[in-house]
Design an enzyme around this catalytic site. Structure first.
Site, PDB file in Angstrom:
ATOM      1  N   ASP A 141       0.840  -1.201   0.000  1.00  0.00           N
ATOM      2  CA  ASP A 141       0.000   0.000   0.000  1.00  0.00           C
ATOM      3  C   ASP A 141       0.878   1.254   0.000  1.00  0.00           C
ATOM      4  O   ASP A 141       1.774   1.394   0.839  1.00  0.00           O
ATOM      5  CB  ASP A 141      -0.918  -0.016   1.227  1.00  0.00           C
ATOM      6  CG  ASP A 141      -2.070   0.966   1.075  1.00  0.00           C
ATOM      7  OD1 ASP A 141      -2.401   1.331  -0.072  1.00  0.00           O
ATOM      8  OD2 ASP A 141      -2.640   1.369   2.101  1.00  0.00           O
ATOM      9  N   GLN A 173      -3.000   2.695  15.161  1.00  0.00           N
ATOM     10  CA  GLN A 173      -1.970   3.248  14.264  1.00  0.00           C
ATOM     11  C   GLN A 173      -1.128   4.308  14.978  1.00  0.00           C
ATOM     12  O   GLN A 173       0.106   4.322  14.854  1.00  0.00           O
ATOM     13  CB  GLN A 173      -2.663   3.848  13.024  1.00  0.00           C
ATOM     14  CG  GLN A 173      -1.712   4.353  11.956  1.00  0.00           C
ATOM     15  CD  GLN A 173      -2.467   4.897  10.740  1.00  0.00           C
ATOM     16  OE1 GLN A 173      -3.690   4.891  10.682  1.00  0.00           O
ATOM     17  NE2 GLN A 173      -1.717   5.366   9.756  1.00  0.00           N
ATOM     18  N   ASP A 189      -8.915   0.439   2.518  1.00  0.00           N
ATOM     19  CA  ASP A 189      -7.894   0.066   3.495  1.00  0.00           C
ATOM     20  C   ASP A 189      -8.408   0.444   4.883  1.00  0.00           C
ATOM     21  O   ASP A 189      -8.070   1.493   5.431  1.00  0.00           O
ATOM     22  CB  ASP A 189      -6.584   0.799   3.153  1.00  0.00           C
ATOM     23  CG  ASP A 189      -5.501   0.541   4.178  1.00  0.00           C
ATOM     24  OD1 ASP A 189      -5.537  -0.507   4.839  1.00  0.00           O
ATOM     25  OD2 ASP A 189      -4.613   1.412   4.318  1.00  0.00           O
ATOM     26  N   GLU A 206     -10.365   3.888   4.249  1.00  0.00           N
ATOM     27  CA  GLU A 206      -9.556   4.715   3.352  1.00  0.00           C
ATOM     28  C   GLU A 206      -9.976   4.433   1.915  1.00  0.00           C
ATOM     29  O   GLU A 206      -9.917   3.282   1.464  1.00  0.00           O
ATOM     30  CB  GLU A 206      -8.051   4.434   3.533  1.00  0.00           C
ATOM     31  CG  GLU A 206      -7.526   4.958   4.870  1.00  0.00           C
ATOM     32  CD  GLU A 206      -6.009   4.944   4.961  1.00  0.00           C
ATOM     33  OE1 GLU A 206      -5.370   4.124   4.269  1.00  0.00           O
ATOM     34  OE2 GLU A 206      -5.457   5.751   5.741  1.00  0.00           O
ATOM     35  N   HIS A 250      -3.760  13.964   1.278  1.00  0.00           N
ATOM     36  CA  HIS A 250      -3.895  13.049   2.412  1.00  0.00           C
ATOM     37  C   HIS A 250      -2.651  13.120   3.305  1.00  0.00           C
ATOM     38  O   HIS A 250      -2.756  13.144   4.534  1.00  0.00           O
ATOM     39  CB  HIS A 250      -4.103  11.616   1.910  1.00  0.00           C
ATOM     40  CG  HIS A 250      -4.134  10.596   3.009  1.00  0.00           C
ATOM     41  ND1 HIS A 250      -5.135  10.559   3.953  1.00  0.00           N
ATOM     42  CD2 HIS A 250      -3.286   9.587   3.328  1.00  0.00           C
ATOM     43  CE1 HIS A 250      -4.908   9.567   4.801  1.00  0.00           C
ATOM     44  NE2 HIS A 250      -3.790   8.964   4.447  1.00  0.00           N
ATOM     45  N   ARG A 269      -7.282   3.881  13.734  1.00  0.00           N
ATOM     46  CA  ARG A 269      -6.410   5.051  13.907  1.00  0.00           C
ATOM     47  C   ARG A 269      -5.754   5.111  15.284  1.00  0.00           C
ATOM     48  O   ARG A 269      -4.630   5.616  15.410  1.00  0.00           O
ATOM     49  CB  ARG A 269      -7.212   6.333  13.686  1.00  0.00           C
ATOM     50  CG  ARG A 269      -7.833   6.450  12.326  1.00  0.00           C
ATOM     51  CD  ARG A 269      -6.797   6.436  11.236  1.00  0.00           C
ATOM     52  NE  ARG A 269      -7.396   6.678   9.925  1.00  0.00           N
ATOM     53  CZ  ARG A 269      -6.753   6.529   8.782  1.00  0.00           C
ATOM     54  NH1 ARG A 269      -5.490   6.129   8.775  1.00  0.00           N
ATOM     55  NH2 ARG A 269      -7.353   6.755   7.647  1.00  0.00           N
ATOM     56  N   THR A 323      -8.857  -5.720   4.406  1.00  0.00           N
ATOM     57  CA  THR A 323      -8.801  -4.813   3.263  1.00  0.00           C
ATOM     58  C   THR A 323      -9.873  -5.281   2.293  1.00  0.00           C
ATOM     59  O   THR A 323      -9.963  -6.481   2.009  1.00  0.00           O
ATOM     60  CB  THR A 323      -7.426  -4.855   2.569  1.00  0.00           C
ATOM     61  OG1 THR A 323      -6.408  -4.555   3.539  1.00  0.00           O
ATOM     62  CG2 THR A 323      -7.346  -3.864   1.424  1.00  0.00           C
ATOM     63  N   THR A 331      -4.782   6.543   0.337  1.00  0.00           N
ATOM     64  CA  THR A 331      -6.027   7.317   0.398  1.00  0.00           C
ATOM     65  C   THR A 331      -6.038   8.417  -0.651  1.00  0.00           C
ATOM     66  O   THR A 331      -5.095   9.188  -0.766  1.00  0.00           O
ATOM     67  CB  THR A 331      -6.165   7.945   1.791  1.00  0.00           C
ATOM     68  OG1 THR A 331      -6.030   6.924   2.765  1.00  0.00           O
ATOM     69  CG2 THR A 331      -7.514   8.631   1.946  1.00  0.00           C
ATOM     70  N   GLU A 372      -9.324   4.168  -1.641  1.00  0.00           N
ATOM     71  CA  GLU A 372      -8.128   4.023  -2.476  1.00  0.00           C
ATOM     72  C   GLU A 372      -8.494   3.358  -3.801  1.00  0.00           C
ATOM     73  O   GLU A 372      -9.555   2.756  -3.931  1.00  0.00           O
ATOM     74  CB  GLU A 372      -7.077   3.126  -1.774  1.00  0.00           C
ATOM     75  CG  GLU A 372      -6.671   3.616  -0.404  1.00  0.00           C
ATOM     76  CD  GLU A 372      -5.436   2.887   0.119  1.00  0.00           C
ATOM     77  OE1 GLU A 372      -4.760   2.188  -0.676  1.00  0.00           O
ATOM     78  OE2 GLU A 372      -5.148   3.023   1.327  1.00  0.00           O
ATOM     79  N   LYS A 430      -3.845  -1.975  10.297  1.00  0.00           N
ATOM     80  CA  LYS A 430      -4.364  -2.127   8.943  1.00  0.00           C
ATOM     81  C   LYS A 430      -4.396  -3.570   8.448  1.00  0.00           C
ATOM     82  O   LYS A 430      -4.901  -3.833   7.354  1.00  0.00           O
ATOM     83  CB  LYS A 430      -3.525  -1.284   7.971  1.00  0.00           C
ATOM     84  CG  LYS A 430      -3.752   0.212   8.141  1.00  0.00           C
ATOM     85  CD  LYS A 430      -2.683   1.017   7.439  1.00  0.00           C
ATOM     86  CE  LYS A 430      -2.908   2.503   7.590  1.00  0.00           C
ATOM     87  NZ  LYS A 430      -3.968   3.043   6.726  1.00  0.00           N
ATOM     88  N   GLU A 446      -9.566  12.505   8.215  1.00  0.00           N
ATOM     89  CA  GLU A 446      -9.488  13.849   7.648  1.00  0.00           C
ATOM     90  C   GLU A 446     -10.833  14.570   7.708  1.00  0.00           C
ATOM     91  O   GLU A 446     -10.890  15.754   8.048  1.00  0.00           O
ATOM     92  CB  GLU A 446      -9.030  13.776   6.196  1.00  0.00           C
ATOM     93  CG  GLU A 446      -7.603  13.321   6.006  1.00  0.00           C
ATOM     94  CD  GLU A 446      -7.301  13.110   4.529  1.00  0.00           C
ATOM     95  OE1 GLU A 446      -7.125  14.097   3.818  1.00  0.00           O
ATOM     96  OE2 GLU A 446      -7.276  11.941   4.090  1.00  0.00           O
TER      97      GLU A 446
HETATM   98 CA    CA Z   1      -3.809   3.112   3.063  1.00  0.00          CA
END
Ligand code: CA
Length: 437
Positions: free
Chosen positions: A136, A249, A242, A208, A143, A246, A266, A365, A210, A262, A379
């Site tokens: 990824d 993370q 994805d 996310e 982003h 958070r 997916t 993202t 993507e 993550k 975001e």
């Molecule tokens: Ca990602």
């Protein structure tokens, strides 16, 4: 390069193919793997057209396609598309042309292929390839800037972002096709102000938006793929979610990047739109005068004139309260991405890494420059500080149990057909265990 398969005047005899605003006109012809839902029958490759799927295995049984197109259809009859992906663009293109000539109005062999159509509403899908490796990237400057300000407000912008496409190696075992649900992940987090971490269900679960792309023919270890040959190694593009925890993370990621935040899930859309189908919707990559020069090994011969993909991206949400009503969250375009798919792929191999047919690569993202174009809740809610108001009056900072995230993508350009990706959806279920300390 445009050819007769892109002709916007082409129509099809297949039900639903000519519907205005539809995703699957005869100019699209995306590949996936399917079977009749609940039936005891093998997974096999198919091509979406209108409301139907061309069963390539059945078509091979009837000998509809000949020559290289026939060999490609034979490879696509398997339970994964890896064999077709390995054949390369000449074979993919031959099959696309044969499909187009058969499926268009007045097409040859139409009567044979009519018996090979399966209604999409009666089908279920599998992940379209055996994915050996999943990588990824982080290729949206918007982003990168937004997430940087939220996670590390005092840190300077990443100095390498405009010199190389940043990425991490992901996890292929948990890549699932659209429609698969998952339990809210457990993990270790350190709540704001807390002296020590706790273990429990993530409280900041996110998505996310993507694009994903599948590697076609691979390369030998130690033999990098040159930038101008990179696109020949890309089979096509799908939507990719994805899912990201958070809070996990934020605690775990330094210095090696995301791990458990993550790797639990997916999602990919079932249909892969080929690079040939995407040819009419190419655009220039965004570059500013202040940007550093692109080093020669990542600089395509034509500059950045056609590196981008103008794919419209939309994310919406269903909640337990909203039922089947989809409430919009964001809308943007993949054209804002800083690095091209070819640059990601060439960069991936430049040190000698070998890619294999069916490997999955995510773009990161896809966020745009203005509010409402952010491709994730991190975001949109600015780190949870500005709740997003939904159409039914609910608010969200991050995902709640029962939320369903729906992603859609499509291409529209004057003088060309509208083609779409279908959807990529998934629902968050409650966590399996509650072992909070
Ligand atoms: Ca990602």
């Amino acid at each position: 390069m445009l050819n007769e398969t892109h002709d916007p005047k082409l129509t099809s005899w297949v039900p639903g193919a000519d519907r205005s605003g539809g995703d699957f006109p005869v100019q699209n012809l995306p590949f996936g793997v399917f079977r009749t839902r609940g039936a005891y029958e093998p997974w096999r490759g198919g091509v979406a057209i209108g409301d139907m799927i061309v069963d390539l295995r059945a078509a091979c049984g009837l000998g509809v396609f000949n020559g290289l197109a026939g060999q490609a259809a034979e490879a696509a009859s398997a339970s994964t598309l890896n064999g077709l992906m390995a054949m390369g663009p000449t074979a993919w293109s031959a099959l696309r042309l044969a499909l187009s000539r058969t499926l268009r109005t007045g097409g040859t062999e139409a009567d044979s292929l009519r018996s090979c159509l399966v209604a999409q509403e009666s089908a279920e899908h599998a992940v379209p390839a055996q994915i050996g490796d999943y990588t990824d990237f982080l290729t949206s400057a918007h982003h990168m800037r937004n997430a940087g300000k939220i996670f590390q407000p005092d840190a300077p912008e990443l100095p390498h972002f405009k010199w190389l496409p940043i990425a991490y190696h992901g996890r292929s075992s948990s890549v699932e096709v659209s429609g698969a649900n998952f339990h809210r992940p457990l993990g270790q987090t350190r709540p704001p102000g807390a002296g020590q971490p706790v273990f429990g269900p993530s409280k900041r679960l996110d998505y996310e938006m993507e694009l994903g792309f599948f590697v076609g023919a691979g390369n030998r270890r130690g033999e990098p793929i040159a930038i101008d040959e990179a696109e020949d190694h890309i089979f096509g593009v799908c939507l990719l979610n994805d899912w990201s925890a958070r809070d996990v993370q934020a605690w775990e990621s330094m210095p090696l990047g995301p791990f458990l935040a993550k790797n639990f899930m997916t999602s990919v859309s079932p249909w892969i739109v080929t690079m040939e189908a995407l040819a009419p919707y190419r655009c220039a990559l965004p570059r500013e005068a202040s940007d550093p020069p692109t080093l020669a090994h990542l600089q395509p011969r034509d500059g950045h004139v056609q590196g981008g993909l103008d794919i419209q991206l939309e994310v919406s949400l269903q909640t337990l309260s909203s039922g089947t009503t989809e409430m919009p969250l964001s809308r943007s375009s993949a054209s804002h991405g800083y690095w091209s798919l070819a640059q990601m792929l060439a960069h991936h191999t430049e040190g000698g890494c070998n890619l294999r047919p069916g490997d999955l690569i995510g773009t990161g993202t896809q966020s745009g420059p203005t509010r409402g174009e952010e491709g994730c809740l991190l975001e949109l809610s600015w780190g949870g500080r500005e709740p997003v108001r939904l159409a039914n009056g609910e608010t969200r900072t991050f995902l709640e149990d029962g939320d369903t995230v729906i992603m859609r993508g499509w291409c529209e350009r004057a003088g060309h057909a509208r083609i779409g990706f279908g959807e990529c959806r998934g629902t968050v279920l409650g966590s399996l265990a509650r072992r909070e300390i």
